[in-house]
Enzyme design. Structure first.
Site, PDB file in Angstrom:
ATOM      1  N   THR A  52       1.031  -1.517   0.220  1.00 37.96           N
ATOM      2  CA  THR A  52      -0.353  -0.045   0.192  1.00 37.96           C
ATOM      3  C   THR A  52       0.698   1.709   0.086  1.00 37.96           C
ATOM      4  O   THR A  52       0.429   1.964  -1.188  1.00 37.96           O
ATOM      5  CB  THR A  52      -1.041  -0.280   0.837  1.00 37.96           C
ATOM      6  OG1 THR A  52      -1.830  -1.759   1.371  1.00 37.96           O
ATOM      7  CG2 THR A  52      -1.886   1.184   0.777  1.00 37.96           C
ATOM      8  N   ARG A 101      -2.465   4.729   7.151  1.00 38.99           N
ATOM      9  CA  ARG A 101      -2.727   3.576   7.581  1.00 38.99           C
ATOM     10  C   ARG A 101      -2.200   3.686   9.096  1.00 38.99           C
ATOM     11  O   ARG A 101      -1.818   3.991   9.777  1.00 38.99           O
ATOM     12  CB  ARG A 101      -1.473   2.363   7.327  1.00 38.99           C
ATOM     13  CG  ARG A 101      -1.652   1.471   7.652  1.00 38.99           C
ATOM     14  CD  ARG A 101      -0.579   0.146   7.195  1.00 38.99           C
ATOM     15  NE  ARG A 101      -2.103  -0.645   5.811  1.00 38.99           N
ATOM     16  CZ  ARG A 101      -1.652  -1.787   5.002  1.00 38.99           C
ATOM     17  NH1 ARG A 101      -0.736  -1.970   5.263  1.00 38.99           N
ATOM     18  NH2 ARG A 101      -2.410  -1.470   3.867  1.00 38.99           N
TER      19      ARG A 101
HETATM   20  N1   CP Z   1      -2.538  -5.141   0.920  1.00 38.65           N
HETATM   21  C1   CP Z   1      -1.888  -5.045   1.703  1.00 38.65           C
HETATM   22  O1   CP Z   1      -2.074  -3.682   2.205  1.00 38.65           O
HETATM   23  O2   CP Z   1      -0.484  -5.006   1.732  1.00 38.65           O
HETATM   24  P1   CP Z   1       0.494  -4.518   2.586  1.00 38.65           P
HETATM   25  O3   CP Z   1      -0.020  -4.518   3.941  1.00 38.65           O
HETATM   26  O4   CP Z   1       1.454  -5.117   2.353  1.00 38.65           O
HETATM   27  O5   CP Z   1       0.375  -3.167   2.175  1.00 38.65           O
END
Ligand code: CP
Length: 310
Positions: A52, A101
């Site tokens: 992400t 996030r």
């Molecule tokens: N799909 C996804 O959110 O992967 P990451 O946690 O690596 O960002």
């Protein structure tokens, strides 16, 4: 489009526009190289990420913009006790748009309430992950040529898997969608999703405990990792982590035009031997994420008028 906190923040028209734009970028990425010239994306990640964060950064760089941010809560002033609402007020001076996030459900929403720039939820706890959903929809559209009239198997940790929650929310808008929910009882989807999303929209779904029995029915199999970081104790995780493992033998049960998706990271729920099967689409899916996020950034920053004529 002020903020993107849930997939439902996008109207059907906005979603269609975004997917069309993403497909156009894929056909002619050169045309988009300067659309975000002078614009800055902040990536504020309080929780680990590979796809992400890096796909957001690649998206902004591909558009001619710049990126700044932090990769862990420990490397930001959150480690000193700064609140998300104070942080976003500061980031609003430094960047034009922010992807956030956070391990706590609702944190990007709180940020959006104190922000002067658009906030994108890049995953909040076990709640939502709308840009993964955009990636998933673009992937399904590219692979199947449609988003309607299909049977989608969602397999693994449907309780804590935020990508599954977001995908269900988005897919119920399309006609003829049937879900098969494949999980241990303890990891089944939350009741609110069944009642307020599936039942409320009259969506057909079944819950099963075995993958083999439903493989022949599926048009898409969406595998998920058991979310270790959301468990309250390690014993439960160890007991449940091997509930479903996709193997080449299981793939023999599937249709020739069925595709396997996974938001990744994978732990062991898809055997590496499946990777060479042409129906294994999870790495391609991660690649599509860059184009979905390029389209999202353009639309959220209102920069369509900067796209040169074809
Ligand atoms: N799909 C996804 O959110 O992967 P990451 O946690 O690596 O960002």
């Amino acid at each position: 489009m002020k903020h993107l906190i849930s997939p439902m923040d996008l109207t059907q028209e906005e979603l269609n526009e975004l997917l069309t734009l993403a497909q156009d970028i894929m056909k002619d990425p050169e045309r988009y190289r300067k659309v975000c010239d002078g614009k800055k994306l902040a990536t504020c990640f309080y929780e680990p990420s590979t796809r992400t964060r890096l796909s957001f950064e690649a998206a902004m760089l591909n558009l001619g913009g710049s990126v700044l941010g932090f990769q862990t809560a420990d490397s930001s002033s959150a480690a000193k006790g700064e609140s998300v609402s104070d942080t976003i007020q500061i980031i609003s001076y430094y960047a034009d748009i922010c992807a956030m996030r956070h391990p706590k459900e609702g944190a990007p929403y709180v940020a959006s309430k104190h922000s002067r720039i658009p906030v994108i939820n890049a995953g909040d706890g076990g709640h939502n992950h709308p840009t993964q959903t955009l990636t998933d929809l673009l992937t399904i559209l590219e692979l199947k040529g449609r988003l309607d009239n299909m049977t989608i198997g969602l397999c693994g940790d449907l309780k804590f898997g935020r990508t599954v929650h977001s995908l269900i929310n988005a897919m119920v808008r399309y006609p003829g969608i049937k879900f098969i929910l494949i999980s241990p009882e303890e990891l089944c989807i939350p009741a609110y999703l069944k009642e307020e999303v599936l039942d409320a929209n009259g969506i057909s779904y079944t819950e099963v405990r075995s993958l083999d029995e439903v493989m022949p029915e599926l048009d898409i199999l969406y595998m998920t990792r058991v979310q270790r970081e959301r468990f309250f104790n390690e014993e439960d995780y160890i007991r449940l982590k091997n509930s479903f493992i996709l193997t080449p033998e299981k793939m023999k049960l599937a249709k020739e035009d069925m595709f396997v998706l996974h938001p990744l990271p994978r732990v062991n729920e898809i055997s590496v031997e499946v990777d060479n099967d042409p129906r294994a689409a999870y790495f391609r899916q991660a690649g599509f994420g860059v184009f979905a996020r390029m389209a999202l950034i353009i639309l959220m920053l209102g920069l369509k008028d900067r796209i040169p004529q074809a």
